[in-house]
Design an enzyme around this catalytic site. Structure first.
Site, short mmCIF file in Angstrom:
data_model
loop_
_atom_site.label_atom_id
_atom_site.label_comp_id
_atom_site.label_asym_id
_atom_site.label_seq_id
_atom_site.Cartn_x
_atom_site.Cartn_y
_atom_site.Cartn_z
N LYS A 28 105.36 -54.07 -107.45
CA LYS A 28 104.36 -53.26 -106.72
C LYS A 28 104.92 -52.84 -105.37
O LYS A 28 105.40 -53.68 -104.59
CB LYS A 28 103.10 -54.11 -106.55
CG LYS A 28 101.91 -53.40 -105.92
CD LYS A 28 100.73 -54.38 -105.90
CE LYS A 28 99.46 -53.80 -105.33
NZ LYS A 28 98.37 -54.80 -105.29
N GLU A 54 96.26 -56.56 -113.52
CA GLU A 54 97.10 -57.13 -112.46
C GLU A 54 96.83 -58.65 -112.32
O GLU A 54 95.67 -59.06 -112.34
CB GLU A 54 96.74 -56.44 -111.14
CG GLU A 54 97.51 -56.92 -109.93
CD GLU A 54 96.98 -56.33 -108.61
OE1 GLU A 54 95.75 -56.05 -108.51
OE2 GLU A 54 97.78 -56.15 -107.69
N CYS A 113 97.44 -51.28 -109.01
CA CYS A 113 96.26 -51.43 -108.16
C CYS A 113 96.30 -50.54 -106.90
O CYS A 113 96.13 -49.34 -106.99
CB CYS A 113 96.06 -52.91 -107.84
SG CYS A 113 94.34 -53.31 -107.38
O1 LIG Z 1 92.65 -50.45 -102.74
C1 LIG Z 1 91.71 -51.19 -103.02
O2 LIG Z 1 90.54 -50.91 -102.71
C2 LIG Z 1 91.93 -52.45 -103.79
C3 LIG Z 1 93.38 -52.83 -103.90
C4 LIG Z 1 93.58 -54.20 -104.43
O3 LIG Z 1 92.64 -54.93 -104.61
C5 LIG Z 1 94.91 -54.66 -104.79
O4 LIG Z 1 95.88 -53.90 -104.71
O5 LIG Z 1 95.04 -55.84 -105.20
#
Ligand SMILES: O=C(O)CCC(=O)C(=O)O
Length: 260
Positions: free
Chosen positions: A114, A43, A149
């Site tokens: 996303k 990402e 993510c």
């Molecule tokens: O859910 C998490 O602990 C991390 C999510 C995250 O860092 C993101 O989506 O950029």
């Protein structure tokens, strides 16, 4: 099927590396994966997932410099390339966290914005707009389901992907080290409950003061970990049999017992 997950290092001082230089370095890494069927990047690897203050200035149009470099890298290597995500600025000026998938001839086959934005009432959650579309991508030997993510925490998205035919769930991330136990647990859970492969590619390093987990992971449809990276930048290469999804779903047909 052979997949290479390129766990890119992102650093607070950019490791002395400009975004242009990182793009070139990553394109070269993709080219080195010629012979793989699928290459996956993490990402927001150009900016780092936690560089909230720079999303506005570093965002690109969908068909911007990262798109151009990755389309060329995919066709040079002759691989399917999930190029991770970019901070996308759309023609109306809205920002999205958008993943790009290129065919081996360098055509954009899919993009995914996303859906679940991270940060609660700050960061990405207020700076970026949310995607709305659930996206699958047909490869010759498997159907990819796309997520990014924080999406990993929302099983209902993965159910939608499976209902749309996904067999291999691909999750680029910039996951923090402090919640690494969740990363591994959730990757395995999504694989088991959806009887699918999970290819989860994170970043290494430390960005905007947030140490990154690394530990990119590939899980099979039975929940077994096929390969796991360490904490630093590396290329994690794995061979897997896409046919195992159908075999698992036939032999232990739990997905057929869904009532909700
Ligand atoms: O859910 C998490 O602990 C991390 C999510 C995250 O860092 C993101 O989506 O950029």
């Amino acid at each position: 099927m052979r997949a290479s997950l390129i766990q890119i290092g992102v650093y607070d001082d950019e490791g002395g590396e400009s975004i242009d230089a990182r793009r070139e370095r990553v394109a070269a890494l993709v080219r080195e994966q010629a012979g793989a069927d699928l290459v996956v990047l993490p990402e927001l690897w150009t900016t780092g997932a936690f560089a909230y203050e720079s999303f506005g200035t570093q965002a690109e149009p969908l068909q911007g410099p990262t798109y151009d470099a990755m389309a060329k890298a995919a066709s040079d290597a002759g691989v399917w390339l999930h190029a991770g995500s970019i901070p996308e600025r759309d023609p109306d000026g809205l920002l999205y966290n958008t993943s790009l998938v290129f065919s081996p001839s360098g055509e954009l086959t899919a993009s995914y914005r996303k859906i679940h934005r991270f940060g609660f009432d700050k960061g990405e959650a207020v700076l970026m707009s949310a995607g709305t579309d659930v996206v699958t991508v047909r490869l010759p030997s498997t159907m990819l389901g796309l997520a990014t993510c924080y999406d990993l925490r929302f099983p209902e998205l993965f159910r939608r992907l499976v209902d749309d035919g996904a067999e291999t769930l691909v999750i680029p991330a910039g996951w923090p080290e402090r919640r690494r136990s969740h990363w591994t647990l959730l990757a395995r859970a999504r694989a088991v409950e959806n009887q699918s492969y999970v290819l989860a590619c994170g970043t290494a390093g430390t960005h905007a003061g947030v140490p990154q987990a690394g530990h990119s992971i590939v899980v099979d449809p039975w929940g077994e970990v096929l390969a796991e990276a360490g904490p630093d930048e590396e290329v994690l290469t794995v061979e897997f049999d896409p046919g195992k999804v159908g075999v698992t779903r036939d032999q232990f047909p739990a997905l057929k017992d869904r009532v909700l």
